[in-house]
Design a protein around this motif. Sequence first.
Motif, PDB file in Angstrom:
ATOM      1  N   LEU A 374      37.921  39.281  49.178  1.00  9.09           N
ATOM      2  CA  LEU A 374      36.495  39.185  49.491  1.00  9.09           C
ATOM      3  C   LEU A 374      35.977  40.448  50.166  1.00  9.09           C
ATOM      4  CD1 LEU A 374      36.286  35.477  50.735  1.00  9.09           C
ATOM      5  CD2 LEU A 374      35.295  36.413  48.642  1.00  9.09           C
ATOM      6  N   LYS A 375      36.846  41.160  50.862  1.00  5.77           N
ATOM      7  CA  LYS A 375      36.421  42.424  51.473  1.00  5.77           C
ATOM      8  C   LYS A 375      36.096  43.462  50.409  1.00  5.77           C
ATOM      9  CE  LYS A 375      39.053  41.866  55.777  1.00  5.77           C
ATOM     10  NZ  LYS A 375      40.155  42.428  56.625  1.00  5.77           N
ATOM     11  N   GLU A 376      36.828  43.419  49.295  1.00  7.54           N
ATOM     12  CA  GLU A 376      36.596  44.386  48.224  1.00  7.54           C
ATOM     13  C   GLU A 376      35.440  43.961  47.324  1.00  7.54           C
ATOM     14  OE1 GLU A 376      38.975  46.495  44.483  1.00  7.54           O
ATOM     15  OE2 GLU A 376      40.101  45.591  46.137  1.00  7.54           O
ATOM     16  N   VAL A 377      35.242  42.652  47.187  1.00  5.75           N
ATOM     17  CA  VAL A 377      34.162  42.138  46.326  1.00  5.75           C
ATOM     18  C   VAL A 377      33.263  41.245  47.186  1.00  5.75           C
ATOM     19  CG1 VAL A 377      33.651  41.102  44.085  1.00  5.75           C
ATOM     20  CG2 VAL A 377      35.907  42.088  44.494  1.00  5.75           C
ATOM     21  N   LEU A 466      30.776  24.933  42.122  1.00  5.67           N
ATOM     22  CA  LEU A 466      30.394  25.619  43.362  1.00  5.67           C
ATOM     23  C   LEU A 466      29.973  24.633  44.441  1.00  5.67           C
ATOM     24  CD1 LEU A 466      28.288  28.604  41.978  1.00  5.67           C
ATOM     25  CD2 LEU A 466      30.541  28.729  43.043  1.00  5.67           C
ATOM     26  N   ASN A 467      30.173  25.070  45.668  1.00  3.41           N
ATOM     27  CA  ASN A 467      29.744  24.318  46.841  1.00  3.41           C
ATOM     28  C   ASN A 467      28.528  25.048  47.424  1.00  3.41           C
ATOM     29  OD1 ASN A 467      29.646  22.596  49.046  1.00  3.41           O
ATOM     30  ND2 ASN A 467      31.272  23.640  50.160  1.00  3.41           N
ATOM     31  N   PRO A 468      27.280  24.681  47.027  1.00  8.63           N
ATOM     32  CA  PRO A 468      26.086  25.433  47.439  1.00  8.63           C
ATOM     33  C   PRO A 468      25.981  25.531  48.953  1.00  8.63           C
ATOM     34  CG  PRO A 468      25.550  23.755  45.811  1.00  8.63           C
ATOM     35  CD  PRO A 468      26.950  23.484  46.252  1.00  8.63           C
ATOM     36  N   PRO A 469      25.430  26.652  49.477  1.00 12.30           N
ATOM     37  CA  PRO A 469      24.869  27.799  48.757  1.00 12.30           C
ATOM     38  C   PRO A 469      25.888  28.905  48.477  1.00 12.30           C
ATOM     39  CG  PRO A 469      24.419  28.027  51.086  1.00 12.30           C
ATOM     40  CD  PRO A 469      25.189  26.736  50.933  1.00 12.30           C
ATOM     41  N   GLN A 470      27.176  28.570  48.526  1.00 13.37           N
ATOM     42  CA  GLN A 470      28.205  29.573  48.294  1.00 13.37           C
ATOM     43  C   GLN A 470      28.148  30.080  46.849  1.00 13.37           C
ATOM     44  OE1 GLN A 470      32.016  27.909  49.481  1.00 13.37           O
ATOM     45  NE2 GLN A 470      31.112  26.990  51.318  1.00 13.37           N
ATOM     46  N   SER A 471      28.681  31.261  46.655  1.00 15.59           N
ATOM     47  CA  SER A 471      28.643  31.890  45.332  1.00 15.59           C
ATOM     48  C   SER A 471      30.000  31.938  44.658  1.00 15.59           C
ATOM     49  CB  SER A 471      28.088  33.315  45.452  1.00 15.59           C
ATOM     50  OG  SER A 471      26.761  33.300  45.927  1.00 15.59           O
ATOM     51  N   GLY A 472      31.036  31.408  45.295  1.00 17.55           N
ATOM     52  CA  GLY A 472      32.354  31.441  44.688  1.00 17.55           C
ATOM     53  C   GLY A 472      33.240  30.319  45.180  1.00 17.55           C
ATOM     54  N   THR A 514      37.729  41.319  39.062  1.00 18.85           N
ATOM     55  CA  THR A 514      38.375  42.129  40.097  1.00 18.85           C
ATOM     56  C   THR A 514      38.873  41.253  41.239  1.00 18.85           C
ATOM     57  OG1 THR A 514      36.970  44.039  39.575  1.00 18.85           O
ATOM     58  CG2 THR A 514      38.044  44.023  41.733  1.00 18.85           C
ATOM     59  N   PHE A 515      38.055  40.281  41.639  1.00 15.58           N
ATOM     60  CA  PHE A 515      38.457  39.373  42.721  1.00 15.58           C
ATOM     61  C   PHE A 515      39.754  38.653  42.343  1.00 15.58           C
ATOM     62  CE2 PHE A 515      38.657  35.138  44.517  1.00 15.58           C
ATOM     63  CZ  PHE A 515      38.449  35.367  45.856  1.00 15.58           C
ATOM     64  N   LEU A 516      39.809  38.071  41.146  1.00 13.33           N
ATOM     65  CA  LEU A 516      41.004  37.335  40.738  1.00 13.33           C
ATOM     66  C   LEU A 516      42.225  38.242  40.630  1.00 13.33           C
ATOM     67  CD1 LEU A 516      40.178  34.587  38.075  1.00 13.33           C
ATOM     68  CD2 LEU A 516      40.988  34.334  40.419  1.00 13.33           C
ATOM     69  N   VAL A 517      42.022  39.459  40.145  1.00 12.07           N
ATOM     70  CA  VAL A 517      43.137  40.400  40.027  1.00 12.07           C
ATOM     71  C   VAL A 517      43.689  40.743  41.414  1.00 12.07           C
ATOM     72  CG1 VAL A 517      43.761  42.765  39.391  1.00 12.07           C
ATOM     73  CG2 VAL A 517      42.434  41.355  37.805  1.00 12.07           C
ATOM     74  N   ARG A 518      42.804  40.932  42.391  1.00 11.41           N
ATOM     75  CA  ARG A 518      43.268  41.257  43.750  1.00 11.41           C
ATOM     76  C   ARG A 518      44.030  40.073  44.364  1.00 11.41           C
ATOM     77  NH1 ARG A 518      42.653  45.227  41.809  1.00 11.41           N
ATOM     78  NH2 ARG A 518      41.227  46.921  42.302  1.00 11.41           N
ATOM     79  N   VAL A 519      43.572  38.854  44.107  1.00  7.84           N
ATOM     80  CA  VAL A 519      44.304  37.677  44.588  1.00  7.84           C
ATOM     81  C   VAL A 519      45.676  37.614  43.926  1.00  7.84           C
ATOM     82  CG1 VAL A 519      44.344  35.140  44.619  1.00  7.84           C
ATOM     83  CG2 VAL A 519      42.222  36.359  45.134  1.00  7.84           C
ATOM     84  N   LYS A 520      45.720  37.836  42.629  1.00  7.48           N
ATOM     85  CA  LYS A 520      46.984  37.828  41.871  1.00  7.48           C
ATOM     86  C   LYS A 520      47.947  38.881  42.419  1.00  7.48           C
ATOM     87  CE  LYS A 520      48.608  39.097  37.212  1.00  7.48           C
ATOM     88  NZ  LYS A 520      49.528  37.963  36.919  1.00  7.48           N
TER      89      LYS A 520
END
Length: 533
Positions: A374-377, A466-472, A514-520
């Motif tokens: 999340l820091k990167e994206v 999604l769990n509003p108002p979150q975006s991810g 990109t987010f998923l790749v960083r988690v992976k």
Amino acid sequence: MTEVRVPTLGESVTEATVATWFKKPGDSVAVDEMLCELETDKVTVEVPSPVAGTLSDIVAGEGETVGVDALLANISEGASAAPDEDKDADRGARASEPAGTARAAGDAAPTSKPSTSDGGGETKVMVPTLGESVSEATVATWFKKEGDSVAQDETLCELETDKVSVEVPAPAAGTLSKIIAPEGTTVQADAQLAVIAGGEGGGAQPSKPEADEPPAEGKGSQYAQPEAGNGGPGRSDVEDAPSAKKAMAEKGLNRDDVQGSGRDGRVMKEDVGRALAAASAPRAEAEASKAPRAPVAAEDAGREERVKMTRLRQTIARRLKDAQNTAAMLTTYNEVDMTEVMALRNEYKDLFEKKHGVRLGFMSFFTKACCHALKEVPEVNAEIDGTDIVYKNFVHMGIATGTPTGLVVPVIRDADSLSFAGIEKAIAEKGKRARDGKLSMAEMQGGTFTISNGGVYGSLMSSPILNPPQSGILGMHKIQQRPMVVDGRIEARPMMYLALSYDHRIVDGKGAVTFLVRVKEALEDPRRLLMDL
């Protein structure tokens, strides 16, 4: 009667939270003995007793937010005063205030126990404080029936709000003489639930306003007067019709919800009927707008069972549908090899539990990996507010938790600054509270990102909503041995599918991938988390 009020909290500090009461109603107190402790955003403040006497009632219970000079409690000087003496002393204290002076906002706060007493051997059981923005609840279960004996603090019934379940304890020992709100009844905040006979409860207050003693004005007062009207602010000289008072109490209506048509705004019984009709109109309209149910064969109808949805389930259904209708929701997938995480966990789990007193699970690894990504994206950790994008420079991680009554999402605040042990302890504690129905609304609000682990139920792949108002929201799934090509060789590896659902209005495909790749990457080589890579 001596009032205990919030002391000066310091420059620029205007409010505090009541953290702990060291005394309870009925306790004797000495001069300067500590009564309670307040917490501000800067310091902790102890509140000493200004006089010697008996703590007659607590006005601001633990967890309540109070302003400077708000009323915290009342102390009867000397021996415990009789009910009539308390009433006279309180009336005298109020009479000494300048005419038209509004009492502090904290004065109207409910006592620490949801009860009132009429001084005649009966104690009213009232709806306790339900939390910010919650104005009504449904009586789910009565654990006692009329005529049963009850002990003080024994659980009488359970209420359901759209977010949490609330247990209502007995404010006094005695006999449950009357249940006013049976199971299935929707009650408003501060409505009466039952009557206990032959008991004496703490925090007793007069059961109805005296003619020369106007009720405290505030949201929590059942008979609070509107500010506008012919009678001036508060209209303390206007007495509502007794039949109207009775009808409002029976129906759980707040005085603020009823527009009086009598002289000087006096509420009549027919005004209560009109208020009830107005409140039920939106519900009737919503019922009429529902899609008609498909016809059911006569031989099948007798084998069906119709059960009313709980308030929590209704809220879950509404919020999930709102998320689909509002956000441009899209899901992207990836898979992660869990070999390294599982090896690291197996190597250190015993030592970890011995030192920290909590088991090392996979959720702390995923939480850490998500905070890192999340820091990167940062747009995945943001939300839309009108035409603005609000970026959060912190991570309040929501952990979706299944309970017997439905899915709830407790929030671990500032998860990005917690250690593995801190995350595991928070998850274990909040998970237990969620399953026991003990979570407060504050513990389920303010999340910036959510993790949902469907793998514990055997899910191989899903698209979380999604769990509003979150975006991810990240969906975890079942770990399954699958054949993978590693350095040119086929090996069986523990693999997990990951799913990221995101709001495409502010998160582009590149950011989501990109987010998923960083988690992976972080999970396949956990050392990257230590080196912030």
